[in-house]
Design a protein around this motif. Structure first.
Motif, PDB file in Angstrom:
ATOM      1  N   ARG A  80       0.826  -1.212   0.000  1.00 30.93           N
ATOM      2  CA  ARG A  80       0.000   0.000   0.000  1.00 30.93           C
ATOM      3  C   ARG A  80       0.858   1.259   0.000  1.00 30.93           C
ATOM      4  O   ARG A  80       0.542   2.239  -0.682  1.00 30.93           O
ATOM      5  CB  ARG A  80      -0.936  -0.002   1.215  1.00 30.93           C
ATOM      6  CG  ARG A  80      -1.966   1.105   1.188  1.00 30.93           C
ATOM      7  CD  ARG A  80      -2.975   0.870   0.087  1.00 30.93           C
ATOM      8  NE  ARG A  80      -3.841   2.021  -0.096  1.00 30.93           N
ATOM      9  CZ  ARG A  80      -4.812   2.068  -0.998  1.00 30.93           C
ATOM     10  NH1 ARG A  80      -5.032   1.029  -1.800  1.00 30.93           N
ATOM     11  NH2 ARG A  80      -5.575   3.143  -1.122  1.00 30.93           N
ATOM     12  N   ASP A 129     -10.569   4.099   7.508  1.00 36.88           N
ATOM     13  CA  ASP A 129      -9.323   3.879   8.248  1.00 36.88           C
ATOM     14  C   ASP A 129      -8.212   4.609   7.505  1.00 36.88           C
ATOM     15  O   ASP A 129      -7.613   4.073   6.569  1.00 36.88           O
ATOM     16  CB  ASP A 129      -9.007   2.386   8.375  1.00 36.88           C
ATOM     17  CG  ASP A 129      -7.872   2.125   9.361  1.00 36.88           C
ATOM     18  OD1 ASP A 129      -7.008   2.998   9.510  1.00 36.88           O
ATOM     19  OD2 ASP A 129      -7.870   1.044   9.991  1.00 36.88           O
ATOM     20  N   ASP A 154      -4.734   2.842   7.456  1.00 39.91           N
ATOM     21  CA  ASP A 154      -4.714   1.661   6.600  1.00 39.91           C
ATOM     22  C   ASP A 154      -4.706   2.079   5.128  1.00 39.91           C
ATOM     23  O   ASP A 154      -3.990   1.496   4.309  1.00 39.91           O
ATOM     24  CB  ASP A 154      -5.930   0.778   6.890  1.00 39.91           C
ATOM     25  CG  ASP A 154      -5.927  -0.504   6.078  1.00 39.91           C
ATOM     26  OD1 ASP A 154      -5.297  -1.483   6.524  1.00 39.91           O
ATOM     27  OD2 ASP A 154      -6.537  -0.529   4.984  1.00 39.91           O
ATOM     28  N   GLY A 174      -1.199   3.013   4.145  1.00 43.16           N
ATOM     29  CA  GLY A 174      -0.135   2.030   4.319  1.00 43.16           C
ATOM     30  C   GLY A 174       0.574   2.038   5.647  1.00 43.16           C
ATOM     31  O   GLY A 174       1.459   1.203   5.871  1.00 43.16           O
ATOM     32  N   ARG A 219      -0.717   1.494   8.786  1.00 41.75           N
ATOM     33  CA  ARG A 219      -1.141   0.413   9.680  1.00 41.75           C
ATOM     34  C   ARG A 219      -0.471  -0.909   9.292  1.00 41.75           C
ATOM     35  O   ARG A 219      -0.061  -1.692  10.153  1.00 41.75           O
ATOM     36  CB  ARG A 219      -2.661   0.261   9.656  1.00 41.75           C
ATOM     37  CG  ARG A 219      -3.179  -0.722  10.694  1.00 41.75           C
ATOM     38  CD  ARG A 219      -4.697  -0.751  10.755  1.00 41.75           C
ATOM     39  NE  ARG A 219      -5.265   0.547  11.059  1.00 41.75           N
ATOM     40  CZ  ARG A 219      -5.314   1.072  12.257  1.00 41.75           C
ATOM     41  NH1 ARG A 219      -4.786   0.423  13.288  1.00 41.75           N
ATOM     42  NH2 ARG A 219      -5.880   2.249  12.464  1.00 41.75           N
ATOM     43  N   GLN A 220      -0.334  -1.163   7.997  1.00 43.40           N
ATOM     44  CA  GLN A 220       0.311  -2.392   7.552  1.00 43.40           C
ATOM     45  C   GLN A 220       1.769  -2.433   8.000  1.00 43.40           C
ATOM     46  O   GLN A 220       2.272  -3.475   8.429  1.00 43.40           O
ATOM     47  CB  GLN A 220       0.227  -2.495   6.018  1.00 43.40           C
ATOM     48  CG  GLN A 220      -1.180  -2.632   5.473  1.00 43.40           C
ATOM     49  CD  GLN A 220      -1.864  -1.306   5.203  1.00 43.40           C
ATOM     50  OE1 GLN A 220      -1.652  -0.337   5.929  1.00 43.40           O
ATOM     51  NE2 GLN A 220      -2.690  -1.267   4.174  1.00 43.40           N
ATOM     52  N   SER A 270       1.932  -3.033  11.795  1.00 44.82           N
ATOM     53  CA  SER A 270       1.656  -4.441  12.103  1.00 44.82           C
ATOM     54  C   SER A 270       2.868  -5.307  11.796  1.00 44.82           C
ATOM     55  O   SER A 270       3.212  -6.206  12.568  1.00 44.82           O
ATOM     56  CB  SER A 270       0.442  -4.917  11.300  1.00 44.82           C
ATOM     57  OG  SER A 270      -0.731  -4.231  11.691  1.00 44.82           O
ATOM     58  N   PRO A 278      -1.899  -7.308   9.679  1.00 38.44           N
ATOM     59  CA  PRO A 278      -2.900  -6.268   9.926  1.00 38.44           C
ATOM     60  C   PRO A 278      -4.299  -6.876   9.908  1.00 38.44           C
ATOM     61  O   PRO A 278      -4.568  -7.798   9.134  1.00 38.44           O
ATOM     62  CB  PRO A 278      -2.706  -5.297   8.750  1.00 38.44           C
ATOM     63  CG  PRO A 278      -2.060  -6.117   7.684  1.00 38.44           C
ATOM     64  CD  PRO A 278      -1.210  -7.126   8.384  1.00 38.44           C
ATOM     65  N   GLN A 325      -9.993  -5.516   7.043  1.00 38.82           N
ATOM     66  CA  GLN A 325     -10.885  -4.369   7.120  1.00 38.82           C
ATOM     67  C   GLN A 325     -12.326  -4.805   6.855  1.00 38.82           C
ATOM     68  O   GLN A 325     -12.649  -5.292   5.778  1.00 38.82           O
ATOM     69  CB  GLN A 325     -10.469  -3.306   6.104  1.00 38.82           C
ATOM     70  CG  GLN A 325      -9.179  -2.603   6.456  1.00 38.82           C
ATOM     71  CD  GLN A 325      -9.282  -1.823   7.754  1.00 38.82           C
ATOM     72  OE1 GLN A 325     -10.208  -1.041   7.955  1.00 38.82           O
ATOM     73  NE2 GLN A 325      -8.325  -2.049   8.646  1.00 38.82           N
TER      74      GLN A 325
END
Length: 259
Positions: free
Chosen positions: A88, A143, A146, A149, A151-152, A155, A162, A165
Motif C-alpha cells: 500500500r 481507516d 490503513d 499504508g 497500519r500495515q 503491524s 494487519p 478491514q
C-alpha cells in the motif's frame, strides 16, 4: 528487525510525500500561490494545443497507475516482488510522485470560461474547501492509516498481520457510497474562476473518477458479495438523496449485519 524498520521508514516516507502532494493539490486547484508556486492557472505560457496534449498525458499517466495498481490481480503479482506490508505504501508513493509531476509540468490555459465575484465567489470557494474537507474526513471515517499504508507497516513491525478491514458504512457513507470522490468533485468544479485549463482538469478527472468507481464497485461486489449489493441498491453512488429514501429499520439492520 532491520527489514521491519526499513518498511516502517518507507511507509512514513511515502506518507510524508503524500502530505506534500496534498498540500500542493490545495494550492494547485485553488490557485493559491502561497501554498504552491505553480498552480492550475499560474505558470509559464505555452501553446494551447501543446498544453492540452501534455496535460492530457499527465492526467492519463496518473489514471493508469492509480487504476491498474488498485486491481486485485495486479496486487497479487506485485506482492511476489515487494513485501505485502509495503504494497500500500508503494501505491501511495507512486501516486503522490505522479501527482507532483503533474503539478510541476502542468501547462496553464488561462482563457476564462467563467469568472464570478461577490457572494457567488465566496459561496463557490466555500464549496471547494468543503469538498477538500469531505475528502479528507472520509478517509478517517473508514481507516486513514490503513488507506495510506501506515497500519500495515506498524503491524509488520510487531510481527503481526494487519486486521482485515470489515465492510462498514459510517457517517457520510450512509449518504453516498463514495464520499471521498464526491469531495474531490466538489473541490475540482467549485471555483469562482474557471479557466479552460481548469475545465480540462476537472472534466478529465471526472471521467477518470467515474471509470475508476465502476472498476472499484466490481471489486467490492467480488469482495463483499450480497452485502455490498444490498448497500448499492440502497445508497446512491455520488449524489445524496435530497428527499428521504429507503431509510427503514430493515435497512439499518442490514448495515449492522454487514458490520
Amino acid at each position: 528487525m532491520f527489514a521491519r524498520l526499513l518498511i516502517l521508514f518507507y511507509a512514513a516516507t511515502s506518507y510524508a510525500v503524500f502530505l506534500v502532494s496534498f498540500v500542493w493539490a490545495l494550492g494547485f486547484v485553488g490557485n493559491y500561490d502561497l501554498l504552491a508556486s505553480k498552480t492550475i492557472d499560474i505558470g509559464a505560457p505555452s501553446d494551447p494545443v501543446d498544453a492540452v496534449v501534455i496535460n492530457g498525458l499527465l492526467l492519463g499517466l496518473f489514471a493508469i497507475q492509480h487504476s491498474v495498481m488498485a486491481r486485485p490481480g495486479f496486487k497479487r503479482v506485485w506482492m511476489r516482488i515487494i513485501p505485502k506490508a509495503a504494497e500500500r505504501s508503494t501505491y501511495v508513493l507512486l501516486s503522490s510522485l505522479i501527482l507532483l509531476l503533474l503539478f510541476w509540468q502542468w501547462r496553464p490555459i488561462p482563457a476564462p470560461v467563467w469568472h464570478v465575484q461577490g457572494a457567488a465567489a465566496v459561496l463557490l470557494t466555500g464549496i471547494q474547501w468543503l469538498g477538500w474537507l469531505i475528502a479528507l474526513a472520509s478517509t478517517y471515517m473508514i481507516d486513514h492509516f490503513d488507506l495510506f499504508g501506515l497500519r500495515q507497516a506498524l503491524s509488520a513491525m510487531r510481527g503481526a498481520q494487519p486486521p482485515a478491514q470489515p465492510f462498514k458504512t459510517p457517517l457520510l457513507y450512509r449518504l453516498v457510497r463514495h464520499p471521498l470522490m464526491l469531495g474531490f468533485l466538489l473541490a475540482f468544479w467549485a471555483t469562482p474562476v474557471m479557466s479552460l485549463g481548469h475545465l480540462l482538469f476537472a472534466a478529465l478527472s471526472t471521467g477518470y473518477i467515474l471509470v475508476g468507481l465502476w472498476l472499484e464497485e466490481r471489486d467490492l461486489v467480488a469482495q463483499f458479495g450480497e452485502a455490498y449489493q444490498r448497500y448499492r441498491r440502497r445508497v446512491p453512488m455520488l449524489l445524496p438523496r435530497l428527499i428521504g429514501g429507503r431509510q427503514s429499520s430493515e435497512a439499518d439492520g442490514e448495515i449492522s449485519e454487514v458490520r
